[in-house]
Design an enzyme around this catalytic site. Structure first.
Site, PDB file in Angstrom:
ATOM      1  CE  LYS A  55      -0.393   0.055   5.059  1.00 57.18           C
ATOM      2  NZ  LYS A  55      -1.308   0.031   6.212  1.00 57.18           N
ATOM      3  CE1 TYR A  74      10.404  32.370   0.216  1.00 60.08           C
ATOM      4  CE2 TYR A  74      10.501  29.978   0.367  1.00 60.08           C
ATOM      5  CZ  TYR A  74      10.299  31.126  -0.377  1.00 60.08           C
ATOM      6  OH  TYR A  74       9.990  31.034  -1.709  1.00 60.08           O
TER       7      TYR A  74
END
Length: 369
Positions: free
Chosen positions: A38, A264
């Site tokens: 999965k 940033y």
């Protein structure tokens, strides 16, 4: 492994084979083995991994959702595929692609019976999920009679297995809880089988269960994280090999003066001259902001390079002041030398999260086939 010229997730299929054989060695020869693929095979490449497991002799595969199983069928995978969390809206696709649903509630059982009847199915294989303490999905003891009655009332489906899931199989402090789960599952599945005219398979063990509770392997075991090289216990990790290595390169090197900032929000401010390297990988690739500000680090020429400031969407900057390196040099985010578990621990999380977070835009390359 060969060097890369861009951010790449290198998948070592020889490591996958090693892990499969190690886990197989912990169970009886007649016990079936289910490989969990999965979430893009824990962030790697679902089709590539499934093909290799099929080649190695796995008996079953498991996915979370129907769409994952459909993708495997389109790729030519023939193994039985258990869908762990099927949704009613996908039942038609599930049946069309011969996927096998986990039936975990009265509503899901009734809805699937209707879908199977509409598609004129007979003895369609289903897996009954019992809740024994994880409290996520599953029937309870009071549902056994209902399951049997509804199943016998229709010839559309046949119960091919009963299963459950351990909540803390890797935790030695929760051994009593795990043993109680195992006993609860035995009671539930035996009660079910006593009322049926046939004997479905039973399966409960995950990777840590295979290692710690071999007496409860029943007819099949399921392994996910162990196949990819992680055992949730240091002594098991030492026996496994990480399948995925996340690599990138240095795009640019900067000389940063004292009192300059990087990135940033000026999240990093230097108090002395340093050298930084910018790498083409960021939170859009799966390296979350929680790894920034010196928590996470990468490896360049066998030396540790901490992440400076905030992680950007497409880039991170790292400290290479003490590292002899140049633009274009290879960078290891995690892999054989520094596992995903160790990388994840720098942000107080687990290998599962960082592995499954790796974006699909990151190139995948399989080696060791």
């Amino acid at each position: 492994m060969s060097k890369v010229g861009e951010t790449t997730l290198v998948l070592d299929l020889a490591a996958l084979e090693h892990n499969y054989n190690y886990l197989r060695s912990k169970i009886k020869p007649e016990t079936k083995f289910l490989g969990v693929v999965k979430a893009f095979a824990y962030g790697s490449d679902m089709v590539t991994i499934a093909q290799k497991l099929e080649q190695l002799g796995a008996d079953y595969l498991a996915v979370a959702y129907v769409s994952e199983g459909v993708l495997l069928r389109k790729a030519g995978i023939q193994l039985p595929i258990l869908v762990l969390h099927p949704l009613v809206s996908n039942f038609d696709d599930l049946i069309t692609n011969q996927l096998e649903p986990s039936i975990y509630s009265r509503n899901i059982l009734n809805q699937f019976l209707e879908a199977a009847k509409a598609q004129e199915q007979t003895n369609y294989p289903v897996h009954i999920k019992f809740n024994t303490g994880l409290n996520r999905l599953g029937f309870s003891e009071t549902d056994v009679d209902f399951i049997v009655e509804e199943t016998k009332r229709s010839e559309c489906i046949k119960i091919i297995s009963a299963f459950s899931h351990l909540a803390a199989s890797e935790d030695v402090n929760e051994r009593d809880f795990s043993l109680n789960q195992i006993n609860s599952f035995k009671n539930l599945s035996n009660a079910l089988m006593d009322k049926l005219s046939y004997q479905p398979m039973q399966h409960m063990l995950n990777t840590s269960g295979i290692i710690n509770y071999p007496e409860a392997q029943f007819e099949m075991v399921r392994s996910g994280i162990g196949l990819y090289g992680y055992g949730n216990q240091a002594q098991v990790d030492a026996q496994l090999r990480p399948v995925a290595t996340l690599k990138t390169i240095i795009s640019q090197i900067h000389q940063i003066d004292a009192n300059e900032s990087i990135g940033y929000n000026r999240a990093f401010k230097s108090n002395k001259p340093i050298k930084s390297a910018t790498l083409p990988i960021g939170h859009a690739d799966g390296i979350g902001r929680q790894y920034g500000k010196g928590k996470g680090f990468v490896t360049i020429n066998n030396k540790k390079a901490p992440i400076l400031g905030n992680v950007c969407m497409d880039m991170i900057m790292v400290d290479v002041t003490e590292i002899d390196c140049k633009e274009g040099d290879e960078v290891i985010v995690f892999g054989h030398q520094k596992s995903a578990e160790k990388f994840a621990a720098t942000a107080n999380t687990i290998s599962y999260e960082i592995l499954t977070a790796i974006s699909q835009r990151v190139k995948r390359v399989a080696v060791g086939a």
